[in-house]
Motif scaffolding. Structure first.
Motif, short mmCIF file in Angstrom:
data_model
loop_
_atom_site.label_atom_id
_atom_site.label_comp_id
_atom_site.label_asym_id
_atom_site.label_seq_id
_atom_site.Cartn_x
_atom_site.Cartn_y
_atom_site.Cartn_z
N LEU A 108 -11.41 2.53 3.31
CA LEU A 108 -10.88 2.06 4.59
C LEU A 108 -9.89 0.93 4.38
O LEU A 108 -8.82 0.89 5.02
CB LEU A 108 -12.04 1.61 5.48
N PHE A 109 -10.21 0.03 3.48
CA PHE A 109 -9.29 -1.06 3.16
C PHE A 109 -8.01 -0.52 2.54
O PHE A 109 -6.90 -0.98 2.85
CB PHE A 109 -9.99 -2.04 2.21
N PHE A 110 -8.13 0.48 1.66
CA PHE A 110 -6.95 1.09 1.05
C PHE A 110 -6.08 1.78 2.10
O PHE A 110 -4.85 1.67 2.08
CB PHE A 110 -7.39 2.10 -0.02
N ALA A 111 -6.72 2.50 3.04
CA ALA A 111 -5.96 3.18 4.10
C ALA A 111 -5.19 2.18 4.96
O ALA A 111 -4.04 2.43 5.34
CB ALA A 111 -6.89 4.03 4.96
N SER A 112 -5.81 1.05 5.25
CA SER A 112 -5.12 0.03 6.06
C SER A 112 -3.93 -0.56 5.32
O SER A 112 -2.88 -0.83 5.91
CB SER A 112 -6.10 -1.06 6.46
N THR A 113 -4.07 -0.76 4.01
CA THR A 113 -2.94 -1.29 3.24
C THR A 113 -1.82 -0.27 3.10
O THR A 113 -0.64 -0.65 3.04
CB THR A 113 -3.40 -1.73 1.84
N VAL A 114 -2.15 1.00 3.09
CA VAL A 114 -1.12 2.04 3.01
C VAL A 114 -0.36 2.14 4.33
O VAL A 114 0.88 2.14 4.36
CB VAL A 114 -1.74 3.39 2.63
N LEU A 115 -1.09 2.19 5.44
CA LEU A 115 -0.44 2.36 6.74
C LEU A 115 0.35 1.13 7.15
O LEU A 115 1.36 1.24 7.85
CB LEU A 115 -1.49 2.69 7.81
N SER A 116 -0.09 -0.05 6.75
CA SER A 116 0.65 -1.28 7.06
C SER A 116 1.73 -1.58 6.05
O SER A 116 2.40 -2.61 6.15
CB SER A 116 -0.32 -2.46 7.15
N ILE A 142 2.45 6.15 8.81
CA ILE A 142 3.32 4.97 8.92
C ILE A 142 4.10 4.98 10.24
O ILE A 142 4.13 3.97 10.95
CB ILE A 142 4.25 4.87 7.70
N PRO A 143 4.75 6.09 10.65
CA PRO A 143 5.35 6.08 11.99
C PRO A 143 4.33 5.92 13.11
O PRO A 143 4.61 5.26 14.12
CB PRO A 143 6.04 7.45 12.08
N PHE A 144 3.14 6.50 12.93
CA PHE A 144 2.09 6.33 13.92
C PHE A 144 1.66 4.86 14.01
O PHE A 144 1.42 4.33 15.10
CB PHE A 144 0.90 7.22 13.54
N THR A 145 1.60 4.19 12.87
CA THR A 145 1.26 2.77 12.86
C THR A 145 2.35 1.94 13.53
O THR A 145 2.06 1.00 14.28
CB THR A 145 1.05 2.29 11.42
N LEU A 146 3.61 2.28 13.28
CA LEU A 146 4.70 1.57 13.94
C LEU A 146 4.66 1.75 15.45
O LEU A 146 4.88 0.80 16.21
CB LEU A 146 6.05 2.06 13.40
N LEU A 147 4.36 2.97 15.90
CA LEU A 147 4.21 3.21 17.33
C LEU A 147 3.05 2.43 17.91
O LEU A 147 3.16 1.80 18.97
CB LEU A 147 4.02 4.71 17.58
N PHE A 148 1.93 2.41 17.20
CA PHE A 148 0.76 1.68 17.65
C PHE A 148 1.04 0.18 17.72
O PHE A 148 0.74 -0.49 18.72
CB PHE A 148 -0.41 1.96 16.70
N LEU A 149 1.63 -0.37 16.67
CA LEU A 149 1.92 -1.81 16.65
C LEU A 149 2.95 -2.18 17.70
O LEU A 149 2.85 -3.24 18.34
CB LEU A 149 2.41 -2.22 15.27
N THR A 150 3.95 -1.32 17.92
CA THR A 150 4.96 -1.60 18.93
C THR A 150 4.35 -1.67 20.32
O THR A 150 4.66 -2.57 21.11
CB THR A 150 6.06 -0.54 18.89
N ALA A 151 3.47 -0.71 20.62
CA ALA A 151 2.83 -0.70 21.93
C ALA A 151 1.92 -1.91 22.12
O ALA A 151 1.92 -2.56 23.18
CB ALA A 151 2.03 0.59 22.11
#
Length: 336
Positions: A108-116, A142-151
């Motif tokens: 889970l920690f690895f997935a968070s570092t990859v997506l961020s 990564i685009p999904f994370t950008l969309l999430f963070l932007t919102a």
């Protein structure tokens, strides 16, 4: 006279291409900043690298002298394999054999570092399937994370930045620019305190080998998404509550990244920074803007006329009695 004309023409030329000149100075300044960083890092770190290399050579020579039955190629082969495994997050040390890199919390920690896009590099996929899945997972995530963070940042900015600034501007009559600057400074101070100084103090207590500077260094490298990977929390062999600790670090990274983006968005909305950014942008041509406006007006006018004509035709079709009566009136007038 000629000098004044030449001077005025040069001034007009500079003003006309002001954006290009500013952009050129920006590129030059950025390149000089890169060179400056390279010079400083090289002058500071190169002596330490030389000392470390000399120390490793001495240790290797001493080890071969104490173990004459072991040849240097065999030792280098063994060390190469150990270093290769260490790059994949696997250590041969007995005190690190109990920590798994791919249990659920570590994954889970690895997935968070990859997506961020932090990417510490301390743990990487071992299998070909894991590498292929990491590519697909990142392309979508990564685009999904950008969309999430932007919102999330947009909603938080409305409640944390825009509404307080408007409240003090409307309710108390303060200047909006002054209120925005003071608010941005206070928000930056609170964010640095809550996501840098306080977590650094906590990490310096929880991590045995970290001091406050190293802990603060980890917080900055992580929340700025640089992710060098030289300091990764929760990797000690005697770490208590490692699973819960990893989950807490994951939450800290996500919340800290959101806070950093909110602060950046707050500073980017300042009037002074907007004026500074416009200095380096390409200005739109007025003729193109007028053409676009005329085309938009023509399209809107034509659409309005088409809608009006369509409404008239619909009215005629929906009112047959009026149509027949008007036709009868015209026939009667012709007969008379």
């Amino acid at each position: 006279m000629l000098q004044s004309l030449a001077g005025s023409s040069c001034v007009r030329l500079v003003e006309r291409h002001r954006s290009a000149w500013c952009f050129g100075f920006l590129v030059l300044g950025y390149l000089l900043y890169l060179v400056f960083g390279a010079v400083v890092f090289s002058s500071v770190e190169l002596p330490y690298e030389d000392l470390l290399r000399q120390e490793l050579r001495k240790l290797k020579r001493r080890f071969l002298e104490e173990h004459e039955c072991l040849s240097e190629p065999q030792l280098e082969q063994f060390l190469g394999r150990v270093l290769e495994a260490s790059n994949y997050g696997v250590s041969v040390l007995s005190n690190a054999s109990g920590n798994w890199n791919w249990d659920f919390t570590s994954a889970l920690f690895f997935a968070s570092t990859v997506l961020s896009t932090t990417g510490y590099g301390h743990t990487v996929p071992l299998s070909d399937g894991g590498k292929a899945f990491c590519i697909i997972y990142s392309v979508i995530g990564i685009p999904f994370t950008l969309l999430f963070l932007t919102a999330v940042v947009q909603r938080v900015t409305v409640h944390v930045t825009r509404r307080p600034v408007l409240y003090f501007h409307i309710r108390w009559g303060f200047s909006k620019q002054v209120v925005a600057i003071v608010h941005a400074v206070l928000l930056g101070f609170v964010t640095v305190s809550c996501f840098f100084f306080i977590p650094a103090a906590v990490f310096s207590v929880l991590e045995d080998d970290w001091n406050f500077l190293e802990s603060f260094y980890f917080c900055f490298i992580s929340l700025s998404t640089i992710g060098l990977g030289d300091y990764v929390p929760g990797e000690g062999y005697n770490q208590k509550f490692r699973e819960l600790y990893k989950i807490g670090i994951t939450c800290y990274l996500l919340l800290g990244l959101i806070a950093m983006l909110v602060v950046l968005e707050t500073f980017c909305e300042l009037h002074e920074l907007k004026k500074l950014r416009k200095m380096f942008y390409v200005k739109k041509d007025k003729d193109e803007d007028q053409v676009h406006i005329m085309e938009h007006d023509q399209l809107s006018f034509s659409s309005i006329t088409e809608q009006a004509a369509g409404m008239k035709e619909d009215q005629k079709q929906n009112e047959p009695f009026v149509a027949t009566q008007s036709a009868a009136d015209t026939d009667g007038s012709v007969d008379h």
